[in-house]
Write a protein that holds these residues in place. Structure first.
Motif, PDB file in Angstrom:
ATOM      1  N   MET A 263      80.374  31.751  43.044  1.00  0.00           N
ATOM      2  CA  MET A 263      79.585  30.915  43.942  1.00  0.00           C
ATOM      3  C   MET A 263      78.659  29.965  43.189  1.00  0.00           C
ATOM      4  SD  MET A 263      80.498  31.519  47.050  1.00  0.00           S
ATOM      5  CE  MET A 263      79.173  30.717  47.944  1.00  0.00           C
ATOM      6  N   ASN A 264      78.338  30.293  41.949  1.00  0.00           N
ATOM      7  CA  ASN A 264      77.404  29.476  41.150  1.00  0.00           C
ATOM      8  C   ASN A 264      77.906  29.372  39.714  1.00  0.00           C
ATOM      9  OD1 ASN A 264      75.631  31.640  42.941  1.00  0.00           O
ATOM     10  ND2 ASN A 264      75.106  29.497  43.339  1.00  0.00           N
ATOM     11  N   PRO A 265      79.081  28.766  39.505  1.00  0.00           N
ATOM     12  CA  PRO A 265      79.713  28.795  38.179  1.00  0.00           C
ATOM     13  C   PRO A 265      78.895  28.160  37.066  1.00  0.00           C
ATOM     14  CG  PRO A 265      80.816  27.239  39.646  1.00  0.00           C
ATOM     15  CD  PRO A 265      79.898  28.049  40.500  1.00  0.00           C
ATOM     16  N   LYS A 266      78.086  27.167  37.372  1.00  0.00           N
ATOM     17  CA  LYS A 266      77.323  26.494  36.321  1.00  0.00           C
ATOM     18  C   LYS A 266      76.090  27.287  35.889  1.00  0.00           C
ATOM     19  CE  LYS A 266      78.816  21.810  37.521  1.00  0.00           C
ATOM     20  NZ  LYS A 266      78.383  20.448  37.928  1.00  0.00           N
ATOM     21  N   SER A 267      75.748  28.311  36.660  1.00  0.00           N
ATOM     22  CA  SER A 267      74.562  29.107  36.330  1.00  0.00           C
ATOM     23  C   SER A 267      74.906  30.374  35.553  1.00  0.00           C
ATOM     24  CB  SER A 267      73.810  29.501  37.610  1.00  0.00           C
ATOM     25  OG  SER A 267      73.333  28.366  38.288  1.00  0.00           O
ATOM     26  N   GLY A 268      76.197  30.647  35.364  1.00  0.00           N
ATOM     27  CA  GLY A 268      76.604  31.901  34.754  1.00  0.00           C
ATOM     28  C   GLY A 268      76.984  31.787  33.292  1.00  0.00           C
ATOM     29  N   LEU A 269      76.584  32.792  32.535  1.00  0.00           N
ATOM     30  CA  LEU A 269      76.993  32.912  31.133  1.00  0.00           C
ATOM     31  C   LEU A 269      77.707  34.248  30.975  1.00  0.00           C
ATOM     32  CD1 LEU A 269      74.884  32.065  27.978  1.00  0.00           C
ATOM     33  CD2 LEU A 269      76.262  34.151  28.090  1.00  0.00           C
ATOM     34  N   LYS A 270      78.961  34.191  30.575  1.00  0.00           N
ATOM     35  CA  LYS A 270      79.726  35.423  30.391  1.00  0.00           C
ATOM     36  C   LYS A 270      79.375  36.037  29.034  1.00  0.00           C
ATOM     37  CE  LYS A 270      84.331  37.455  30.252  1.00  0.00           C
ATOM     38  NZ  LYS A 270      85.795  37.236  30.260  1.00  0.00           N
ATOM     39  N   ILE A 271      78.748  37.184  29.087  1.00  0.00           N
ATOM     40  CA  ILE A 271      78.349  37.881  27.877  1.00  0.00           C
ATOM     41  C   ILE A 271      79.517  38.713  27.367  1.00  0.00           C
ATOM     42  CG2 ILE A 271      77.489  39.929  29.115  1.00  0.00           C
ATOM     43  CD1 ILE A 271      75.146  40.011  27.136  1.00  0.00           C
ATOM     44  N   ARG A 272      79.578  38.912  26.070  1.00  0.00           N
ATOM     45  CA  ARG A 272      80.613  39.775  25.512  1.00  0.00           C
ATOM     46  C   ARG A 272      80.357  41.212  25.968  1.00  0.00           C
ATOM     47  NH1 ARG A 272      79.455  36.372  21.084  1.00  0.00           N
ATOM     48  NH2 ARG A 272      81.220  35.057  20.451  1.00  0.00           N
ATOM     49  N   ALA A 273      81.376  41.847  26.472  1.00  0.00           N
ATOM     50  CA  ALA A 273      81.212  43.205  26.996  1.00  0.00           C
ATOM     51  C   ALA A 273      80.842  44.167  25.873  1.00  0.00           C
ATOM     52  CB  ALA A 273      82.496  43.661  27.676  1.00  0.00           C
ATOM     53  N   ASN A 300      63.350  23.473  25.857  1.00  0.00           N
ATOM     54  CA  ASN A 300      63.891  22.116  25.662  1.00  0.00           C
ATOM     55  C   ASN A 300      64.684  21.547  26.832  1.00  0.00           C
ATOM     56  OD1 ASN A 300      63.256  21.663  22.653  1.00  0.00           O
ATOM     57  ND2 ASN A 300      64.301  23.645  22.618  1.00  0.00           N
ATOM     58  N   CYS A 301      65.072  22.375  27.782  1.00  0.00           N
ATOM     59  CA  CYS A 301      65.942  21.891  28.864  1.00  0.00           C
ATOM     60  C   CYS A 301      65.204  21.929  30.205  1.00  0.00           C
ATOM     61  CB  CYS A 301      67.217  22.720  28.936  1.00  0.00           C
ATOM     62  SG  CYS A 301      68.388  22.120  30.170  1.00  0.00           S
ATOM     63  N   LYS A 302      65.102  20.792  30.865  1.00  0.00           N
ATOM     64  CA  LYS A 302      64.420  20.714  32.155  1.00  0.00           C
ATOM     65  C   LYS A 302      65.332  21.065  33.320  1.00  0.00           C
ATOM     66  CE  LYS A 302      61.045  17.248  30.665  1.00  0.00           C
ATOM     67  NZ  LYS A 302      60.479  15.892  30.939  1.00  0.00           N
ATOM     68  N   ASP A 303      66.642  20.965  33.110  1.00  0.00           N
ATOM     69  CA  ASP A 303      67.585  21.227  34.195  1.00  0.00           C
ATOM     70  C   ASP A 303      68.770  22.020  33.660  1.00  0.00           C
ATOM     71  OD1 ASP A 303      69.277  21.283  36.344  1.00  0.00           O
ATOM     72  OD2 ASP A 303      69.307  19.121  36.682  1.00  0.00           O
ATOM     73  N   PHE A 304      68.783  23.329  33.939  1.00  0.00           N
ATOM     74  CA  PHE A 304      69.843  24.204  33.426  1.00  0.00           C
ATOM     75  C   PHE A 304      71.224  23.834  33.963  1.00  0.00           C
ATOM     76  CE2 PHE A 304      67.177  28.270  32.368  1.00  0.00           C
ATOM     77  CZ  PHE A 304      66.433  27.519  31.483  1.00  0.00           C
ATOM     78  N   SER A 305      71.278  23.173  35.117  1.00  0.00           N
ATOM     79  CA  SER A 305      72.579  22.833  35.688  1.00  0.00           C
ATOM     80  C   SER A 305      73.325  21.804  34.853  1.00  0.00           C
ATOM     81  CB  SER A 305      72.416  22.320  37.121  1.00  0.00           C
ATOM     82  OG  SER A 305      71.736  21.068  37.141  1.00  0.00           O
ATOM     83  N   MET A 306      72.629  21.190  33.906  1.00  0.00           N
ATOM     84  CA  MET A 306      73.263  20.219  33.011  1.00  0.00           C
ATOM     85  C   MET A 306      73.856  20.882  31.770  1.00  0.00           C
ATOM     86  SD  MET A 306      72.776  17.564  34.779  1.00  0.00           S
ATOM     87  CE  MET A 306      73.329  16.302  33.623  1.00  0.00           C
ATOM     88  N   LEU A 307      73.625  22.188  31.604  1.00  0.00           N
ATOM     89  CA  LEU A 307      74.103  22.894  30.422  1.00  0.00           C
ATOM     90  C   LEU A 307      75.525  23.406  30.619  1.00  0.00           C
ATOM     91  CD1 LEU A 307      70.923  25.054  29.708  1.00  0.00           C
ATOM     92  CD2 LEU A 307      71.715  23.120  28.335  1.00  0.00           C
ATOM     93  N   ASN A 308      76.241  23.550  29.521  1.00  0.00           N
ATOM     94  CA  ASN A 308      77.543  24.217  29.511  1.00  0.00           C
ATOM     95  C   ASN A 308      77.348  25.543  28.794  1.00  0.00           C
ATOM     96  OD1 ASN A 308      80.134  25.157  29.244  1.00  0.00           O
ATOM     97  ND2 ASN A 308      80.954  23.292  28.308  1.00  0.00           N
ATOM     98  N   HIS A 309      77.167  26.618  29.567  1.00  0.00           N
ATOM     99  CA  HIS A 309      76.848  27.902  28.954  1.00  0.00           C
ATOM    100  C   HIS A 309      78.007  28.488  28.153  1.00  0.00           C
ATOM    101  CE1 HIS A 309      73.001  27.928  30.847  1.00  0.00           C
ATOM    102  NE2 HIS A 309      73.466  28.070  32.076  1.00  0.00           N
TER     103      HIS A 309
END
Length: 320
Positions: A263-273, A300-309
């Motif tokens: 539902m929120n793909p740009k907000s997720g970071l897949k951590i190594r299990a 340093n980042c004002k808008d996390f939605s602009m990041l590629n996690h």
């Protein structure tokens, strides 16, 4: 498109179960999934006796709106739970181990993220799900949402104490994150197991950081993905609707299962299990590296939605 809520009462094994997390735009397949969540009778084991469409048993792809059900329709079901399912329910996990994942979650069509049906389900969670705050939100802080199993804790390996299965540097990681982030724990298990695991790991009452609140499987919603069927996901909109200071611009979620970000793909970071704790405890430094990333983007980042996690390990503030 107007989306209407639907309530179905399932009669099974001498009891009645109210299925409320449905809309008229959901399908019979979604109904079966919700019945499974209530009864633990797997969809393929369910025989829905009086669910008809055009005089025949309703197929899984038929929308509930096409069934023309009366309010609080009572559905008769026959089906049995199996011994292995009952055993699984007694473990500290409500949904079992997930093997498959969605590697393309960030590239998926936004129709899932913005579907009126799923937004209606999120609104239901916002309305009905009760959050118990463990601490108060702090002004100006960003939001970090963390999974537990295989993210902070190896829940499958045998051990005499919880610390043996704790991911290395967990408390250092949470202490560092707490400087810039309010922290939420969201696990696809029951609340009692979340509370027990957090107590076991020493997270619940640590002096260097505080947890804002816990979310359990009841805060998740079910979505249908054509190639995978029905899956449960963690919609951050449940949090954002209740806490207006958080949004896609200042929220990041860690999970070892990418489909939880659907539902929120740009907000997720897949951590190594983190698995096989006894073998990997001495060499796993994932949380130390992620601490640095969280600090860098917070400053340093004002808008996390602009990041590629997906490229978090190569983040360079000067190039962003």
């Amino acid at each position: 498109m107007e989306v209407k809520e639907v309530v179905v009462v399932v009669k099974w094994s001498g009891k009645e179960y109210k299925i409320v997390d449905l809309t008229d735009q959901d399908t019979v397949e979604m109904l079966r999934h919700e019945i499974y969540r209530k009864t633990q009778v797997r969809p393929e084991r369910q025989k829905l006796l009086n669910l008809k469409h055009k005089g025949k048993p309703a197929a899984d792809n038929v929308k509930i709106s096409a069934l023309e059900l009366k309010p609080n329709f009572k559905l008769m079901m026959v089906g049995s739970t199996e011994a292995d399912i009952e055993d699984a329910c007694s473990l500290p996990d409500d949904i079992g181990d997930v093997v498959d994942d969605f590697d393309d979650a960030e590239d998926r069509d936004e129709s899932v993220e913005n579907s009126a049906v799923y937004l209606a389900k999120i609104q239901r969670r916002v309305r009905d799900y009760k959050i118990t705050e463990l601490s108060k939100p702090r002004a100006g802080k960003k939001l970090l949402v963390l999974d537990i199993d295989y993210t902070l804790f190896d829940h499958r390996s045998p051990a005499e104490t919880g610390t043996e299965l704790m991911r290395p540097y967990l408390h250092e990681f949470l202490t560092s994150a707490y400087e810039h982030y309010d922290i939420v724990i969201w696990s696809a298990t029951s609340m009692r197991w979340i509370e027990e695991k957090m107590r076991l790991l020493g997270v619940a009452n640590h002096t260097n950081y505080k947890i804002l609140f816990y979310l359990d499987s009841n805060a998740m919603i079910s979505v249908h993905v054509p190639e995978r069927g029905v899956v449960d996901v963690k919609p951050l909109g449940v949090i954002w609707a209740l806490y207006k200071q958080y949004s896609s611009s200042n929220t990041i979620m860690f999970d070892d299962i990418r489909r939880n970000f659907l539902m929120n793909p740009k907000s997720g970071l897949k951590i190594r299990a983190f698995r096989q704790a006894h073998l990997n405890r001495s060499k796993d430094t994932e949380l130390l590296k992620l601490s640095q990333y969280l600090r860098k983007i917070a400053i340093n980042c004002k808008d996390f939605s602009m990041l590629n996690h997906r490229k978090w390990e190569h983040y360079d503030p000067k190039k962003s």
